[in-house]
Design a protein around this motif. Sequence first.
Motif, PDB file in Angstrom:
ATOM      1  N   ALA A  22       0.824  -1.205   0.000  1.00  0.00           N
ATOM      2  CA  ALA A  22       0.000   0.000   0.000  1.00  0.00           C
ATOM      3  C   ALA A  22       0.863   1.261   0.000  1.00  0.00           C
ATOM      4  CB  ALA A  22      -0.908  -0.003   1.229  1.00  0.00           C
ATOM      5  N   ASN A  23       0.269   2.353  -0.439  1.00  0.00           N
ATOM      6  CA  ASN A  23       0.947   3.636  -0.461  1.00  0.00           C
ATOM      7  C   ASN A  23       1.334   4.065   0.960  1.00  0.00           C
ATOM      8  OD1 ASN A  23       0.307   6.837  -0.135  1.00  0.00           O
ATOM      9  ND2 ASN A  23       1.391   6.406  -2.041  1.00  0.00           N
ATOM     10  N   ARG A  24       2.548   4.562   1.113  1.00  0.00           N
ATOM     11  CA  ARG A  24       3.082   4.924   2.428  1.00  0.00           C
ATOM     12  C   ARG A  24       2.241   6.005   3.122  1.00  0.00           C
ATOM     13  NH1 ARG A  24       8.508   6.313   2.713  1.00  0.00           N
ATOM     14  NH2 ARG A  24       8.945   4.994   0.931  1.00  0.00           N
ATOM     15  N   PHE A  25       1.703   6.935   2.347  1.00  0.00           N
ATOM     16  CA  PHE A  25       0.928   8.019   2.953  1.00  0.00           C
ATOM     17  C   PHE A  25      -0.445   7.521   3.407  1.00  0.00           C
ATOM     18  CE2 PHE A  25       3.713  10.277  -0.185  1.00  0.00           C
ATOM     19  CZ  PHE A  25       4.611  10.752   0.756  1.00  0.00           C
ATOM     20  N   LEU A  26      -1.027   6.619   2.641  1.00  0.00           N
ATOM     21  CA  LEU A  26      -2.283   6.017   3.074  1.00  0.00           C
ATOM     22  C   LEU A  26      -2.086   5.278   4.391  1.00  0.00           C
ATOM     23  CD1 LEU A  26      -5.288   5.199   2.465  1.00  0.00           C
ATOM     24  CD2 LEU A  26      -4.334   3.141   1.398  1.00  0.00           C
ATOM     25  N   ILE A  27      -1.044   4.494   4.487  1.00  0.00           N
ATOM     26  CA  ILE A  27      -0.773   3.735   5.707  1.00  0.00           C
ATOM     27  C   ILE A  27      -0.634   4.683   6.897  1.00  0.00           C
ATOM     28  CG2 ILE A  27       0.926   2.286   6.873  1.00  0.00           C
ATOM     29  CD1 ILE A  27       1.521   1.012   4.128  1.00  0.00           C
ATOM     30  N   ALA A  28       0.129   5.756   6.722  1.00  0.00           N
ATOM     31  CA  ALA A  28       0.374   6.692   7.815  1.00  0.00           C
ATOM     32  C   ALA A  28      -0.896   7.415   8.239  1.00  0.00           C
ATOM     33  CB  ALA A  28       1.441   7.704   7.403  1.00  0.00           C
ATOM     34  N   GLU A  29      -1.734   7.785   7.263  1.00  0.00           N
ATOM     35  CA  GLU A  29      -2.926   8.572   7.576  1.00  0.00           C
ATOM     36  C   GLU A  29      -4.065   7.720   8.149  1.00  0.00           C
ATOM     37  OE1 GLU A  29      -3.318  11.779   7.559  1.00  0.00           O
ATOM     38  OE2 GLU A  29      -1.354  12.266   6.752  1.00  0.00           O
ATOM     39  N   VAL A  30      -4.077   6.436   7.809  1.00  0.00           N
ATOM     40  CA  VAL A  30      -5.180   5.570   8.240  1.00  0.00           C
ATOM     41  C   VAL A  30      -4.850   4.831   9.538  1.00  0.00           C
ATOM     42  CG1 VAL A  30      -6.523   3.526   7.569  1.00  0.00           C
ATOM     43  CG2 VAL A  30      -6.094   5.339   5.916  1.00  0.00           C
ATOM     44  N   ALA A  31      -3.570   4.704   9.834  1.00  0.00           N
ATOM     45  CA  ALA A  31      -3.166   4.000  11.057  1.00  0.00           C
ATOM     46  C   ALA A  31      -3.864   4.599  12.270  1.00  0.00           C
ATOM     47  CB  ALA A  31      -1.654   4.087  11.223  1.00  0.00           C
ATOM     48  N   GLY A  32      -4.454   3.749  13.077  1.00  0.00           N
ATOM     49  CA  GLY A  32      -5.114   4.210  14.291  1.00  0.00           C
ATOM     50  C   GLY A  32      -6.596   4.503  14.125  1.00  0.00           C
ATOM     51  N   LEU A  33      -7.086   4.530  12.885  1.00  0.00           N
ATOM     52  CA  LEU A  33      -8.516   4.757  12.670  1.00  0.00           C
ATOM     53  C   LEU A  33      -9.295   3.461  12.896  1.00  0.00           C
ATOM     54  CD1 LEU A  33      -8.629   6.890   9.375  1.00  0.00           C
ATOM     55  CD2 LEU A  33      -8.721   7.702  11.739  1.00  0.00           C
ATOM     56  N   ASP A  34     -10.498   3.598  13.410  1.00  0.00           N
ATOM     57  CA  ASP A  34     -11.378   2.437  13.484  1.00  0.00           C
ATOM     58  C   ASP A  34     -11.865   2.100  12.079  1.00  0.00           C
ATOM     59  OD1 ASP A  34     -11.213   2.237  16.259  1.00  0.00           O
ATOM     60  OD2 ASP A  34     -12.875   3.664  16.545  1.00  0.00           O
ATOM     61  N   PRO A  35     -11.765   0.848  11.660  1.00  0.00           N
ATOM     62  CA  PRO A  35     -12.209   0.493  10.305  1.00  0.00           C
ATOM     63  C   PRO A  35     -13.685   0.781  10.105  1.00  0.00           C
ATOM     64  CG  PRO A  35     -10.876  -1.259  11.258  1.00  0.00           C
ATOM     65  CD  PRO A  35     -11.174  -0.309  12.364  1.00  0.00           C
ATOM     66  N   GLY A  36     -14.023   1.224   8.909  1.00  0.00           N
ATOM     67  CA  GLY A  36     -15.409   1.489   8.545  1.00  0.00           C
ATOM     68  C   GLY A  36     -15.590   1.201   7.071  1.00  0.00           C
ATOM     69  N   ARG A  37     -16.309   2.067   6.418  1.00  0.00           N
ATOM     70  CA  ARG A  37     -16.563   1.900   4.980  1.00  0.00           C
ATOM     71  C   ARG A  37     -15.587   2.775   4.202  1.00  0.00           C
ATOM     72  NH1 ARG A  37     -22.245   4.346   5.773  1.00  0.00           N
ATOM     73  NH2 ARG A  37     -20.854   5.497   7.175  1.00  0.00           N
ATOM     74  N   ALA A  38     -14.883   2.181   3.249  1.00  0.00           N
ATOM     75  CA  ALA A  38     -13.876   2.919   2.492  1.00  0.00           C
ATOM     76  C   ALA A  38     -14.180   2.852   0.993  1.00  0.00           C
ATOM     77  CB  ALA A  38     -12.480   2.359   2.758  1.00  0.00           C
ATOM     78  N   LEU A  39     -13.850   3.937   0.311  1.00  0.00           N
ATOM     79  CA  LEU A  39     -13.992   4.028  -1.134  1.00  0.00           C
ATOM     80  C   LEU A  39     -12.646   4.417  -1.716  1.00  0.00           C
ATOM     81  CD1 LEU A  39     -15.823   4.133  -3.693  1.00  0.00           C
ATOM     82  CD2 LEU A  39     -16.210   6.560  -3.169  1.00  0.00           C
ATOM     83  N   ASP A  40     -12.125   3.588  -2.619  1.00  0.00           N
ATOM     84  CA  ASP A  40     -10.840   3.838  -3.271  1.00  0.00           C
ATOM     85  C   ASP A  40     -11.121   4.202  -4.725  1.00  0.00           C
ATOM     86  OD1 ASP A  40      -8.243   3.891  -4.203  1.00  0.00           O
ATOM     87  OD2 ASP A  40      -7.826   1.767  -3.835  1.00  0.00           O
ATOM     88  N   LEU A  41     -10.925   5.467  -5.071  1.00  0.00           N
ATOM     89  CA  LEU A  41     -11.188   5.934  -6.433  1.00  0.00           C
ATOM     90  C   LEU A  41      -9.908   5.887  -7.260  1.00  0.00           C
ATOM     91  CD1 LEU A  41     -13.470   9.015  -5.626  1.00  0.00           C
ATOM     92  CD2 LEU A  41     -14.166   6.704  -6.311  1.00  0.00           C
ATOM     93  N   ALA A  42      -9.997   5.336  -8.468  1.00  0.00           N
ATOM     94  CA  ALA A  42      -8.831   5.096  -9.331  1.00  0.00           C
ATOM     95  C   ALA A  42      -7.910   4.082  -8.655  1.00  0.00           C
ATOM     96  CB  ALA A  42      -8.092   6.383  -9.674  1.00  0.00           C
ATOM     97  N   CYS A  43      -8.473   2.901  -8.356  1.00  0.00           N
ATOM     98  CA  CYS A  43      -7.765   1.909  -7.542  1.00  0.00           C
ATOM     99  C   CYS A  43      -6.687   1.145  -8.292  1.00  0.00           C
ATOM    100  CB  CYS A  43      -8.765   0.937  -6.932  1.00  0.00           C
ATOM    101  SG  CYS A  43      -9.601  -0.136  -8.151  1.00  0.00           S
ATOM    102  N   GLY A  44      -6.693   1.202  -9.636  1.00  0.00           N
ATOM    103  CA  GLY A  44      -5.661   0.511 -10.406  1.00  0.00           C
ATOM    104  C   GLY A  44      -5.648  -0.983 -10.156  1.00  0.00           C
ATOM    105  N   GLU A  45      -4.501  -1.493  -9.739  1.00  0.00           N
ATOM    106  CA  GLU A  45      -4.346  -2.928  -9.491  1.00  0.00           C
ATOM    107  C   GLU A  45      -4.715  -3.323  -8.061  1.00  0.00           C
ATOM    108  OE1 GLU A  45      -0.643  -4.155 -12.308  1.00  0.00           O
ATOM    109  OE2 GLU A  45      -0.227  -2.610 -10.807  1.00  0.00           O
ATOM    110  N   GLY A  46      -5.271  -2.392  -7.311  1.00  0.00           N
ATOM    111  CA  GLY A  46      -5.925  -2.739  -6.069  1.00  0.00           C
ATOM    112  C   GLY A  46      -5.092  -2.799  -4.806  1.00  0.00           C
ATOM    113  N   ARG A  47      -3.844  -2.377  -4.853  1.00  0.00           N
ATOM    114  CA  ARG A  47      -2.980  -2.578  -3.684  1.00  0.00           C
ATOM    115  C   ARG A  47      -3.504  -1.859  -2.445  1.00  0.00           C
ATOM    116  NH1 ARG A  47       1.911   1.364  -3.640  1.00  0.00           N
ATOM    117  NH2 ARG A  47       1.226   3.113  -4.917  1.00  0.00           N
ATOM    118  N   ASN A  48      -4.017  -0.637  -2.616  1.00  0.00           N
ATOM    119  CA  ASN A  48      -4.498   0.111  -1.452  1.00  0.00           C
ATOM    120  C   ASN A  48      -5.824  -0.432  -0.941  1.00  0.00           C
ATOM    121  OD1 ASN A  48      -2.300   2.037  -1.409  1.00  0.00           O
ATOM    122  ND2 ASN A  48      -3.200   2.911  -3.257  1.00  0.00           N
TER     123      ASN A  48
END
Length: 202
Positions: A22-48
């Motif tokens: 996954a993208n390093r900035f996504l990991i840093a910004e999402v760390a610590g959040l309670d999981p919920g509903r996520a939308l990935d726009l322009a997901c490409g090959e899906g890694r994020n």
Amino acid sequence: MMDREQWNTRYAGSGLVWTAEANRFLIAEVAGLDPGRALDLACGEGRNAVWLAEWGWTVSAVDFSDVGLAKASQLAAERGVSVEWIDADLLEFVPRPGAFDLVAVLYLHLPAGERREVLARAAAAVAPGGRVLVVGHDTTNLTDGCGGPQDPAILFTPGEVAGELPGLRIDRAERVRRPVASADGDANAIDALVRATREAGG
């Protein structure tokens, strides 16, 4: 900017064009959040999207490359997670308003007018208390960074993106450096990163 068939051609090889991590900035910004509903726009090959699903998020992911989505689906299967993959052009796709706790728009590069449309719909999709994360190649990457698109018309600054997320509170808008390998050794790409939140009562 490439069209659907150009992206399909780019994704056509057996390997991943991008890393499976996954993208390093996504990991840093999402760390610590309670999981919920996520939308990935322009997901490409899906890694994020796959990474989010691994961390307990319920993920919908959108791209207009059916070849990229097929590889994304395979990656999800290999990792043992489920993602809703949506084959759609973001210039036409309208996500459900207020439905997502996280909307990620990573490295989507469009002309300014089209970008504003997509980001306005991304902002509208954020639920109260949710956030949107936009990351992409900054305009200054052309002169001071490394790699990325070379067309200035599809690059952007943090300030431009911050002004294109109506109804949200801007929590972070800055240029960030991302280490990349180059022919001359290690170098830094310059990205624009914006994180914004919809107020819980909004």
